[in-house]
Design an enzyme around this catalytic site. Structure first.
Site, PDB file in Angstrom:
ATOM      1  N   ASP A  46       4.472   9.857  14.265  1.00 25.35           N
ATOM      2  CA  ASP A  46       4.170   8.532  13.730  1.00 25.35           C
ATOM      3  C   ASP A  46       3.680   7.605  14.846  1.00 25.35           C
ATOM      4  O   ASP A  46       2.774   6.784  14.633  1.00 25.35           O
ATOM      5  CB  ASP A  46       5.444   7.970  13.090  1.00 25.35           C
ATOM      6  CG  ASP A  46       5.151   6.805  12.168  1.00 25.35           C
ATOM      7  OD1 ASP A  46       3.979   6.554  11.874  1.00 25.35           O
ATOM      8  OD2 ASP A  46       6.118   6.142  11.752  1.00 25.35           O
ATOM      9  N   SER A 106      -4.112   1.155  12.031  1.00 29.66           N
ATOM     10  CA  SER A 106      -2.827   0.607  12.463  1.00 29.66           C
ATOM     11  C   SER A 106      -2.879  -0.897  12.733  1.00 29.66           C
ATOM     12  O   SER A 106      -3.605  -1.370  13.600  1.00 29.66           O
ATOM     13  CB  SER A 106      -2.361   1.330  13.720  1.00 29.66           C
ATOM     14  OG  SER A 106      -1.290   0.629  14.297  1.00 29.66           O
ATOM     15  N   ARG A 138       7.069  -7.275  -6.468  1.00 29.68           N
ATOM     16  CA  ARG A 138       7.764  -8.543  -6.275  1.00 29.68           C
ATOM     17  C   ARG A 138       6.958  -9.700  -6.875  1.00 29.68           C
ATOM     18  O   ARG A 138       7.502 -10.707  -7.262  1.00 29.68           O
ATOM     19  CB  ARG A 138       8.044  -8.748  -4.785  1.00 29.68           C
ATOM     20  CG  ARG A 138       9.019  -7.682  -4.263  1.00 29.68           C
ATOM     21  CD  ARG A 138       9.424  -7.926  -2.829  1.00 29.68           C
ATOM     22  NE  ARG A 138       8.255  -7.890  -1.962  1.00 29.68           N
ATOM     23  CZ  ARG A 138       8.186  -8.482  -0.786  1.00 29.68           C
ATOM     24  NH1 ARG A 138       9.224  -9.174  -0.346  1.00 29.68           N
ATOM     25  NH2 ARG A 138       7.114  -8.396  -0.046  1.00 29.68           N
ATOM     26  N   ALA A 154      -1.024   5.100   4.578  1.00 37.46           N
ATOM     27  CA  ALA A 154      -1.244   5.146   3.129  1.00 37.46           C
ATOM     28  C   ALA A 154      -2.717   5.338   2.794  1.00 37.46           C
ATOM     29  O   ALA A 154      -3.067   6.016   1.823  1.00 37.46           O
ATOM     30  CB  ALA A 154      -0.725   3.859   2.491  1.00 37.46           C
ATOM     31  N   LYS A 163       8.820   2.376  16.966  1.00 36.70           N
ATOM     32  CA  LYS A 163       7.481   2.816  17.389  1.00 36.70           C
ATOM     33  C   LYS A 163       6.472   1.684  17.295  1.00 36.70           C
ATOM     34  O   LYS A 163       5.475   1.663  18.025  1.00 36.70           O
ATOM     35  CB  LYS A 163       7.029   4.031  16.592  1.00 36.70           C
ATOM     36  CG  LYS A 163       7.082   3.882  15.082  1.00 36.70           C
ATOM     37  CD  LYS A 163       5.745   3.712  14.449  1.00 36.70           C
ATOM     38  CE  LYS A 163       5.931   3.273  13.012  1.00 36.70           C
ATOM     39  NZ  LYS A 163       4.703   3.072  12.264  1.00 36.70           N
ATOM     40  N   ASN A 176      -0.261  -2.676  13.846  1.00 36.50           N
ATOM     41  CA  ASN A 176       0.484  -3.023  15.052  1.00 36.50           C
ATOM     42  C   ASN A 176      -0.387  -2.840  16.298  1.00 36.50           C
ATOM     43  O   ASN A 176      -0.389  -3.669  17.198  1.00 36.50           O
ATOM     44  CB  ASN A 176       1.765  -2.178  15.136  1.00 36.50           C
ATOM     45  CG  ASN A 176       2.798  -2.635  14.118  1.00 36.50           C
ATOM     46  OD1 ASN A 176       3.483  -3.625  14.335  1.00 36.50           O
ATOM     47  ND2 ASN A 176       2.888  -1.944  12.994  1.00 36.50           N
ATOM     48  N   SER A 190       0.819  -1.204   0.000  1.00 37.97           N
ATOM     49  CA  SER A 190       0.000   0.000   0.000  1.00 37.97           C
ATOM     50  C   SER A 190       0.860   1.264   0.000  1.00 37.97           C
ATOM     51  O   SER A 190       0.586   2.207  -0.739  1.00 37.97           O
ATOM     52  CB  SER A 190      -0.992  -0.009   1.165  1.00 37.97           C
ATOM     53  OG  SER A 190      -0.360  -0.321   2.363  1.00 37.97           O
ATOM     54  N   TRP A 191       1.964   1.277   0.773  1.00 42.60           N
ATOM     55  CA  TRP A 191       2.765   2.494   0.831  1.00 42.60           C
ATOM     56  C   TRP A 191       3.559   2.697  -0.465  1.00 42.60           C
ATOM     57  O   TRP A 191       3.615   3.806  -1.000  1.00 42.60           O
ATOM     58  CB  TRP A 191       3.660   2.478   2.062  1.00 42.60           C
ATOM     59  CG  TRP A 191       4.438   3.734   2.368  1.00 42.60           C
ATOM     60  CD1 TRP A 191       5.690   3.775   2.911  1.00 42.60           C
ATOM     61  CD2 TRP A 191       4.031   5.117   2.200  1.00 42.60           C
ATOM     62  NE1 TRP A 191       6.093   5.083   3.082  1.00 42.60           N
ATOM     63  CE2 TRP A 191       5.091   5.926   2.650  1.00 42.60           C
ATOM     64  CE3 TRP A 191       2.889   5.742   1.695  1.00 42.60           C
ATOM     65  CZ2 TRP A 191       5.055   7.330   2.613  1.00 42.60           C
ATOM     66  CZ3 TRP A 191       2.844   7.141   1.649  1.00 42.60           C
ATOM     67  CH2 TRP A 191       3.912   7.921   2.109  1.00 42.60           C
ATOM     68  N   GLU A 205       5.031  -5.280  11.517  1.00 39.47           N
ATOM     69  CA  GLU A 205       6.469  -5.123  11.743  1.00 39.47           C
ATOM     70  C   GLU A 205       6.867  -5.288  13.212  1.00 39.47           C
ATOM     71  O   GLU A 205       7.909  -5.828  13.528  1.00 39.47           O
ATOM     72  CB  GLU A 205       6.945  -3.762  11.227  1.00 39.47           C
ATOM     73  CG  GLU A 205       6.972  -3.624   9.704  1.00 39.47           C
ATOM     74  CD  GLU A 205       8.159  -4.346   9.054  1.00 39.47           C
ATOM     75  OE1 GLU A 205       8.918  -5.035   9.765  1.00 39.47           O
ATOM     76  OE2 GLU A 205       8.294  -4.229   7.819  1.00 39.47           O
TER      77      GLU A 205
END
Lengths: 318, 318
Positions: A232, A242, A31, A128, A179, A244, A10-11, A269
């Protein structure tokens, strides 16, 4: 300027539109060849943010990417794939790191994996999903070479994307990577229903511990209280977008990291980064109580007892 | 320890329970005699947070308050009433400032109005509504006399209320007062539907401009990135309990400040503080673009054009 963006997540996709809209010639390298073919045929990314119009952007596979002809290579792959993405990359043009994380094979910052060419990183509160809607956002581009950072700032800044330049590449990159660990903890606070006070307290103290780690690595403390740090962090901890934060919420509800990942269906991440950050800090002799608690939850410790121990630590100065 | 709390609003009431639960003898002095009588009769505050059990707390009017017998006087009145609350206060015991704001009659910090007795301030991400539910929170107690701050820290810290000590009273107090101005702007971002990226960007840059003002007043920058700064700011900008955020939302929808106040029905400190902060900064020659924009909206300027001008400012370093 010829911009090659590697990574069709997405980013990577939305960053390509920002560069295109500033008048650059953009190639997006995916990829997955099937994804590249689909974007080339429809000007839409079949997997992420389907509403974003990618017309005017060349699409290719990573293998076929014209890296030697690029004036800038921007890399937006998951951090665990970053080393592979830069290995043997042709050409000598600057690399802009869009990925956020640390290299799982040793804990190095991603820009450290870029050898023998100029490198900069871009980071800030930039979900994004919102940039895709052309909502305004701000970000930081950092390079040890401030002139490169300023050149990229001018190449990317627009009425909807405000870019600040910085020479603290260590700080910006550590903010981006670490973060997500605090975001997992913030998701835990949400999952336990502890409220906004607790979450804001956790975020503030979490940022303080990250800045302590950053300081030991040569970063400037004010980077942690800026857009790439606090900015962020708060969007990652508060936004419904988010992953995370969401993963932390699922973990305290009893899911394993693997189950949380499966439920979310995209890279998270922080799950990879948390033990890497913990080990880095331990190696430097720095105490990171919140990061340690996150790692214990990832290893199966019940979270409520950890909240009590964090609250019961010896009172100290700020 | 005999604690006298002046001001029977939501924070004064809930702070009284925190002190009571730590074993102190607490007297709550209300400015409204009818309210004092109602609390004395029912052990509930009839106007704020009615579910909070105030039993075990003595209740009196401000006129009848036993200030001379107190070991600590905590003041939780609106900032515009603070000068009156401390004027002629009997006794010599320390004063703890719970109010957040600047004195509208000259822009002084509230602790500066406390003359010839020790003074400390308490501030952090502490929405009373959540502390009333015994959810965990963290806060900072600051005094130029660090020993006083540490003594108060130990007197107030508990398993649900984690207190950090600081000697940066200027910084903590400026954070408490000025964050409401940024919260008004954040509410504006919400009202305009600009998204989480924009709000996080605004908050980060807002905190940066407050820290600049604080630095000129002798505050330490790290206070602004701590609990009393960033912590309180993010909860004020993100929490559904925040009146200042809500007021900003109403203002960009076209309400006047008076109409927004009437709609909210409680004190909105930022409306009073914004022009005071702007004038303070102008007097010091410090540029506060977000605060200036907030004041323009309070004076009736349409907000969308201001967003464009903030985004279009010359790109700079972070």
């Amino acid at each position: 300027v010829n911009v090659l963006v590697i990574g069709g997540g997405s980013w990577g996709s939305v960053f390509s539109t920002l560069a295109r809209d500033r008048g650059h010639a953009v190639t997006l390298a995916c990829r997955d060849p099937a994804q590249a073919a689909a974007i080339a045929a429809t000007a839409r990314n079949p997997r992420y943010l389907r509403d974003v119009d990618l017309s005017g952007i060349e699409v290719t596979t990573v293998e076929g990417a014209p890296a030697a002809d690029a004036d800038l290579v921007a890399i937006a792959v998951p951090s665990r794939s970053f080393a592979e993405a830069v290995r043997g990359l042709p050409g000598t043009c600057p690399v802009l790191v869009l990925s956020k994380g640390l290299d799982p094979g040793g804990g190095r910052r991603l820009s450290e994996l870029v050898e023998e060419r100029p490198v900069a990183v871009l980071s800030g509160p930039n979900h994004a999903e919102e940039i895709a809607l052309q909502l305004p956002a701000a970000s930081v581009v950092a390079s040890a070479d401030l002139e490169l950072a300023i050149a990229l700032q001018h190449a990317l800044v627009s009425q909807v994307f405000r870019v600040y330049a910085s020479d603290d590449v260590v700080g910006v990159e550590l903010c981006a990577a670490t973060k997500n660990v605090i975001a997992l903890a913030a998701g835990g606070v949400d999952g336990l229903g502890l409220g906004d006070n607790a979450k804001a307290g956790l975020i503030s103290r979490g940022l303080r511990e990250l800045a302590r780690l950053g300081g030991a690595c040569g970063a400037r403390p004010e980077t942690f209280s800026g857009l790439a740090g606090m900015g962020d962090l708060i969007v990652t901890c508060w936004s419904r977008h988010s992953r995370n934060r969401r993963a932390g919420e699922l973990l305290v509800r009893g899911l394993t990291p693997e189950q949380a990942l499966a439920e979310i269906g995209m890279t998270v991440e922080g799950l990879t980064t948390a033990p890497v950050v913990r080990d880095l800090a331990r190696g430097l002799g720095i105490e990171l109580p919140i990061t340690e608690a996150v790692c214990l939850v990832l290893e199966g410790t019940a979270p409520l007892g950890l909240v009590s121990s964090l609250m019961a630590r010896e009172p100290t100065t700020e």
